[in-house]
Design a protein around this motif. Structure first.
Motif, PDB file in Angstrom:
ATOM      1  N   GLU A 484     -26.030  45.085  38.489  1.00 52.96           N
ATOM      2  CA  GLU A 484     -27.327  44.792  39.083  1.00 52.96           C
ATOM      3  C   GLU A 484     -27.348  43.388  39.688  1.00 52.96           C
ATOM      4  O   GLU A 484     -27.830  43.174  40.803  1.00 52.96           O
ATOM      5  N   LEU A 485     -26.812  42.425  38.939  1.00 53.52           N
ATOM      6  CA  LEU A 485     -26.824  41.048  39.440  1.00 53.52           C
ATOM      7  C   LEU A 485     -25.916  40.901  40.655  1.00 53.52           C
ATOM      8  O   LEU A 485     -26.205  40.138  41.573  1.00 53.52           O
ATOM      9  N   LYS A 487     -25.362  43.211  42.872  1.00 56.48           N
ATOM     10  CA  LYS A 487     -26.104  43.798  43.999  1.00 56.48           C
ATOM     11  C   LYS A 487     -27.149  42.815  44.542  1.00 56.48           C
ATOM     12  O   LYS A 487     -27.214  42.561  45.741  1.00 56.48           O
ATOM     13  N   LEU A 488     -27.930  42.267  43.628  1.00 53.78           N
ATOM     14  CA  LEU A 488     -28.976  41.342  44.055  1.00 53.78           C
ATOM     15  C   LEU A 488     -28.381  40.116  44.743  1.00 53.78           C
ATOM     16  O   LEU A 488     -28.925  39.607  45.725  1.00 53.78           O
ATOM     17  N   ASP A 489     -27.272  39.656  44.223  1.00 52.85           N
ATOM     18  CA  ASP A 489     -26.648  38.442  44.750  1.00 52.85           C
ATOM     19  C   ASP A 489     -26.059  38.680  46.139  1.00 52.85           C
ATOM     20  O   ASP A 489     -26.365  37.961  47.096  1.00 52.85           O
ATOM     21  N   GLU A 491     -26.447  41.212  48.307  1.00 53.55           N
ATOM     22  CA  GLU A 491     -27.384  41.671  49.341  1.00 53.55           C
ATOM     23  C   GLU A 491     -28.193  40.509  49.902  1.00 53.55           C
ATOM     24  O   GLU A 491     -28.397  40.403  51.108  1.00 53.55           O
ATOM     25  N   SER A 492     -28.652  39.636  49.011  1.00 55.64           N
ATOM     26  CA  SER A 492     -29.486  38.545  49.513  1.00 55.64           C
ATOM     27  C   SER A 492     -28.650  37.428  50.137  1.00 55.64           C
ATOM     28  O   SER A 492     -29.119  36.723  51.023  1.00 55.64           O
ATOM     29  N   SER A 493     -27.417  37.265  49.705  1.00 60.76           N
ATOM     30  CA  SER A 493     -26.601  36.150  50.218  1.00 60.76           C
ATOM     31  C   SER A 493     -26.006  36.442  51.587  1.00 60.76           C
ATOM     32  O   SER A 493     -26.063  35.612  52.483  1.00 60.76           O
TER      33      SER A 493
ATOM     34  N   ASN B  64     -36.839  43.279  44.948  1.00 58.65           N
ATOM     35  CA  ASN B  64     -35.419  42.907  44.935  1.00 58.65           C
ATOM     36  C   ASN B  64     -35.223  41.402  44.868  1.00 58.65           C
ATOM     37  O   ASN B  64     -34.275  40.862  45.417  1.00 58.65           O
ATOM     38  N   THR B  65     -36.136  40.720  44.203  1.00 62.38           N
ATOM     39  CA  THR B  65     -35.997  39.269  44.096  1.00 62.38           C
ATOM     40  C   THR B  65     -34.727  38.935  43.319  1.00 62.38           C
ATOM     41  O   THR B  65     -34.507  39.443  42.223  1.00 62.38           O
ATOM     42  N   LYS B  66     -33.918  38.086  43.940  1.00 61.55           N
ATOM     43  CA  LYS B  66     -32.676  37.713  43.260  1.00 61.55           C
ATOM     44  C   LYS B  66     -32.939  36.559  42.301  1.00 61.55           C
ATOM     45  O   LYS B  66     -33.435  35.518  42.731  1.00 61.55           O
ATOM     46  N   PRO B  67     -32.637  36.737  41.034  1.00 61.93           N
ATOM     47  CA  PRO B  67     -32.788  35.602  40.134  1.00 61.93           C
ATOM     48  C   PRO B  67     -31.735  34.547  40.438  1.00 61.93           C
ATOM     49  O   PRO B  67     -30.637  34.871  40.890  1.00 61.93           O
ATOM     50  N   ILE B 105     -32.839  38.773  32.523  1.00 61.48           N
ATOM     51  CA  ILE B 105     -32.371  37.887  33.593  1.00 61.48           C
ATOM     52  C   ILE B 105     -33.568  37.153  34.215  1.00 61.48           C
ATOM     53  O   ILE B 105     -33.543  36.770  35.381  1.00 61.48           O
ATOM     54  N   ARG B 107     -36.652  37.970  34.985  1.00 64.22           N
ATOM     55  CA  ARG B 107     -37.584  38.549  35.957  1.00 64.22           C
ATOM     56  C   ARG B 107     -38.916  38.874  35.290  1.00 64.22           C
ATOM     57  O   ARG B 107     -38.961  39.217  34.103  1.00 64.22           O
ATOM     58  N   PRO B 265     -30.087  50.896  38.952  1.00 67.67           N
ATOM     59  CA  PRO B 265     -30.527  49.499  39.037  1.00 67.67           C
ATOM     60  C   PRO B 265     -30.292  48.948  40.438  1.00 67.67           C
ATOM     61  O   PRO B 265     -29.336  49.354  41.092  1.00 67.67           O
ATOM     62  N   PRO B 266     -31.108  48.051  40.899  1.00 71.10           N
ATOM     63  CA  PRO B 266     -32.217  47.375  40.220  1.00 71.10           C
ATOM     64  C   PRO B 266     -33.576  48.039  40.437  1.00 71.10           C
ATOM     65  O   PRO B 266     -34.590  47.371  40.300  1.00 71.10           O
ATOM     66  N   GLN B 276     -32.661  50.986  30.123  1.00 68.97           N
ATOM     67  CA  GLN B 276     -31.884  49.750  30.186  1.00 68.97           C
ATOM     68  C   GLN B 276     -32.230  48.797  29.039  1.00 68.97           C
ATOM     69  O   GLN B 276     -31.354  48.171  28.463  1.00 68.97           O
TER      70      GLN B 276
END
Lengths: 639, 322
Positions: A484-485, A487-489, A491-493, B64-67, B105, B107, B265-266, B276
């Protein structure tokens, strides 16, 4: 030259008969004296029948052979020294950095090297009771020919190796009585066996038994498990005498002791193979400290103490039969929640685990000890498929490497305790190329620049496109705490879409073998650069659970790609007996792999083991290739 | 003139039928308004619907906010009603309030529950729409035409009804491949036989009504009879089933996600969130509790509204049942 019997079922059985007959002959000689006595004995035998005359003649030949072999063993003495030098595998160990140790302590994790013995408390063994471990992997078969990754890790109480890894990442004899003698051409290893070992069915563990097992391991007509990947270099196995075998490889193999010490080459009773045939998978008979008792499908496997056990390896504190009456493997495969719950409820005494969140929780409890084991070899990394769009473009692979925030992505898996990795080999591994460390530092700006320059333009939705096709990397949701992390990282980067489809396990294995994903989460411990072999040697591509397409893959699973430079280096290292030259080859392979950016190293591998100190005592040793020994564990529950 | 007569008859039959239906609906609405439980359910559902529609405005954090590493380390596993900081859209650190706490994480759980309402409601509506539409078409065809058509459709429905709904959905998802879209399709298909069976029975009864027989007698086309005269009269059971079915479909979708056959996820799907974070139930129970509460409240509301609708639309049957 060796005049032993060639390896086939008939010859092994015939060899057994001959060896038995030879033994009788030798015993007769010993009883009767020498020279003339032997002649008289033959003459007497001749009187009886023609058949028996032939039998005696055969016996004489065998007797001569035995004498010859003994003579040869004396001649080879010098080689023993050479062999020990060559085969002393590892001297370098990953030392735990002070910073890493501090991070561990902060969380309550006791960090150790993968080769250290760890006392779980005061040594105060008691006999009786049962110990239980919650396994994270399923057991499919307990037939050494068929066993897979987790079957070995769950079947280890009943099966044993000729050699074993020991503290300090050295290799010491176990069912062998000494290190092997190596022939001049470096092809044949003469391995002496212990004489005091017997299988659980009371049949002797001897050269015939070892040869019988190897005969099955080498039989390509059988459906074989992981052992097939370990015996590919073996040319033949020959019985020399009752407790000596010759093991010949096709080419000189400098690392073959590691193969023999890994947990795949273990031995079952030939009598059990004959009695049970395929059903030996559910009726295993080995030489281990525990005997098989009961298998409850998908629930547990129970082993009971082998009271005759007296051949523990040198590192074991308890050299005799284990203390507990029973050892239970509780099958809690692939359900981390169930595993943690069972551990918390005291249903199991120890577990191997992969979730940082549980580690954090149990570390706060005084009666638990959390052991993090740092191993050399490959870090925890993300394999990148170089044969699939868009990661077939090295620019994309480099961009992914620059873009990923490793410290963020590993948080869920290990809380950032181990060192962040920047290379496919970790420092301390033989063959580690320090110049390749952090070849692609975290730099999101550079990652975007690389993609912009290569023409991967961003669309209105923020993702990048090429020829109308959205850039996408993918890997199945196994589930993995990092997915998950990541993907988030990513996609946004850098605007590359990360797809994490849910697939069932069999589909995952099949699709992975066919290279249907751009990524695979993986890792692998080992003392040296040979750990790269299963991931980067082209002969391993396309095999289930293995790495998939990389660089020069010819598309034939299991067949090496001709002329691949990494194949040449990895094969060359395996046949190079000079340790420094070997290390150079691995360093070069390390360089080629890193420059091709076909992986994404995340953090050093850290095995997580949780023990309940109220319930289990003793010493925990997890050697470099696992599994943890159970020889020194005892029940503290008062069982 | 001779040719105009049948047309005027057809129109008058249509008018009589629709005015009867209209008065029945207005009476039902009056009965429903008097049912407090149903109205409470309706209000809660409206709130959830508003959450779903305006999720981006209500939730402080995006779907989809990235931490950041800092936010993970700073905010992870904060209990409900706690404060912290977060990096805003402008990139500046701003104070943050976490009414439902945070996950592992860092959120905001409240934001994820709000975004989750959009996903769960969408899954429920789409699946029920599929099941309702499919079931209505098949059931009406079987009930109205009878004969071989009825036999073929009814046997097919019998086969589908032999499997428990969720099991059938699991089989369909397994064959299509696990994803949220396929979960919707699977739940829709699995729901078809239940609607079809009820619709068939209602159609059989409705086609014997006097005005339907009259319409047939004057030569009205079958499709017109079905759409204008039968469908409005069997809408009540369909509506009741759909409302009650929405709750169970949302639960089933959450179940599929929980089993790894739905969202991945997510996506903040409630079932997936519970799956989860059940791992941390002892350490951070609030994540499962708030997602579970949202799920339970939605389903309860649909059930209460469904019950109210049943009583309002079919008071005799409800009284008899009581």
């Amino acid at each position: 030259m060796d005049r032993g019997k060639s390896l086939s079922r008939r010859n092994v059985l015939r060899g057994g008969a001959l060896a038995l007959a030879g033994g009788v002959g030798v015993a007769a000689l010993a009883a009767c004296g020498e020279g003339e006595v032997e002649i008289r004995e033959v003459e007497v035998e001749k009187i009886v029948t023609v058949t028996e005359v032939q039998q005696v003649e055969v016996e004489k030949v065998v007797t001569q052979e035995v004498i010859k072999e003994v003579e040869k063993a004396v001649v080879v003495e010098k080689e023993v020294v050479k062999e020990v030098e060559v085969e002393k595998v590892v001297t370098k160990i990953v030392e735990i950095e002070a910073e890493t140790a501090a991070r561990g302590l902060q969380t309550g994790v006791n960090l150790f090297r993968s080769d250290e013995s760890v006392p779980l408390g005061e040594w105060n063994p008691t006999r009786g009771g049962r110990i239980t471990w919650g396994t994270p992997g399923p057991i499919t078969s307990l037939n050494p020919v068929r066993m897979d990754q987790w079957s070995y890790r769950n079947g280890f109480p009943i099966y044993e190796n000729l050699y074993t890894w020991a503290p300090g990442n050295t290799i010491i004899p176990w069912l062998a009585s000494d290190l092997p003698e190596l022939s001049d051409d470096r092809l044949t290893r003469r391995i002496p066996l212990r004489r005091d070992v017997k299988f659980h069915d009371d049949t002797p563990f001897n050269a015939e038994a070892v040869a019988f097992n190897f005969m099955l391991f080498l039989d390509e007509s059988l459906e074989r498990g992981e052992v097939a990947g370990k015996v590919g270099d073996i040319e033949s196995v020959t019985v020399v005498d009752e407790f000596t075998i010759d093991l010949k490889t096709k080419t000189p193999q400098a690392l073959f002791m590691q193969v023999l010490a890994d947990f795949q080459i273990t031995f079952a009773s030939p009598q059990a193979y004959i009695t049970y045939r395929e059903d030996i998978a559910r009726n295993p008979v080995g030489t281990g400290a525990y005997k098989f008792k009961e298998w409850q499908e998908q629930v547990s496997v129970t082993y009971e103490r082998n009271d005759d056990y007296a051949w523990a390896p040198a590192w074991a504190t308890n050299k005799g039969a284990p203390y507990p009456d029973e050892f239970v493997v509780q099958i809690l495969a692939q359900d981390a929640v169930a595993r943690a719950a069972a551990f918390e409820a005291g249903e199991v005494d120890w577990i191997q685990h992969f979730q940082f969140i549980d580690l954090e929780r149990f570390a706060k409890q005084d009666n638990r000890i959390i052991i993090g084991r740092l191993a050399p070899g490959m870090p925890w990394f993300l394999h990148i498929n170089s044969m699939r769009w868009p990661t077939d473009d090295i620019v994309v692979r480099k961009a992914l490497n620059h873009a990923i925030n490793k410290k963020l992505v590993v948080q869920r898996g290990n809380g950032g305790i181990p060192r962040i990795a920047g290379n496919i080999l970790t420092p301390g591994t033989i063959g580690y190329n320090a110049d390749m460390e952090d070849l692609y530092p975290w730099d999101v700006g550079k990652a975007n620049q690389l993609l912009d320059d290569a023409g991967y333009a961003r669309g209105d939705d923020g993702f990048r496109y090429r020829d109308g096709q959205r850039m996408q990397v993918e890997f199945p949701n196994t589930p993995n705490p990092l997915s998950e992390l990541y993907k988030l990282d990513i996609e946004s980067s850098i605007g590359i879409f990360v797809d994490i489809p849910n697939v069932e396990f069999a589909t995952y294995i099949n699709d992975m073998a066919q290279g249907k994903y751009t990524h695979q989460w993986t890792g692998g411990g080992g003392p040296d650069g040979d750990v790269l072999y299963p991931k980067y040697h082209t002969s391993n591509y396309g095999l289930p659970g293995r790495a998939f397409a990389f660089l020069n893959y010819n598309g034939e699973p299991g067949v090496p790609t001709e002329g691949d430079p990494i194949d040449a280096l990895l094969d060359g290292a395996r046949s190079e007996f000079d340790e420094s030259k070997r290390a150079e080859m691995w360093m070069e392979a390390n360089r080629l792999i890193q420059e091709a950016a076909v992986n994404l190293p995340l953090s050093d591998a850290m095995g997580q083991w949780f023990y309940n100190r109220d319930q289990i005592g003793g010493v925990a040793l997890s050697t470099i290739h696992e599994p943890a020994t159970v020889l020194d564990f005892y029940d503290k529950k008062g069982g | 003139m001779a040719q105009a007569e049948p047309l005027s008859d057809t129109a008058s039959i249509d008018a009589v039928a629709s005015s009867a239906v209209r008065s029945e609906w207005s009476m039902a609405w009056r009965r429903l308004r008097r049912n407090l439980a149903a109205m409470a359910g309706g209000v809660v559902l409206i709130l959830f619907a508003l959450c779903a529609i305006f999720a981006d405005l209500i939730a402080p954090e995006g779907i989809n906010t990235k931490p950041t590493l800092e936010s993970v380390l700073e905010n992870r596993l904060r209990p409900p009603w706690s404060s912290g900081t977060r990096v805003g859209e402008s990139g500046e650190v701003e104070p943050a309030f976490f009414p439902f706490g945070t996950d592992d994480i860092g959120r905001d759980v409240f934001s994820r529950v709000v975004h989750g309402s959009r996903i769960s409601l969408r899954v429920g509506f789409v699946a029920v729409l599929l099941a309702g539409a499919g079931g209505t078409i098949l059931g009406m065809a079987a009930g109205y035409f009878g004969g071989r058509i009825d036999m073929v459709i009814s046997r097919l429905l019998d086969v589908l009804l032999a499997f428990p709904g969720l099991l059938l959905a699991i089989v369909i998802v397994a064959s299509l491949g696990p994803s949220l879209t396929n979960a919707m399709i699977a739940l829709g298909v699995a729901g078809v036989p239940f609607y079809a069976r009820v619709v068939r029975g209602s159609t059989l009864s409705a086609k014997e009504f006097g005005y339907v027989r009259a319409a047939r007698a004057i030569g009205m086309r079958d499709t017109r009879i079905i759409v204008r005269h039968i469908l409005p009269n069997i809408l009540s059971p369909i509506l009741i089933m759909s409302t009650l079915g929405l709750g169970s479909t949302i639960i089933s979708a959450a179940g599929l996600s929980f089993l790894g056959l739905g969202a991945s996820p997510p996506t903040p799907e409630w079932g997936l969130e519970i799956a989860q974070y059940r791992a941390v139930l002892a350490l951070a129970p609030w994540i499962c509790i708030f997602n579970g509460l949202a799920l339970a409240l939605t389903v309860l509301s649909f059930n209460m509204l469904g019950d109210g609708l049943r009583e309002a639309l079919d008071p005799q049957a409800s009284a008899w049942a009581q």
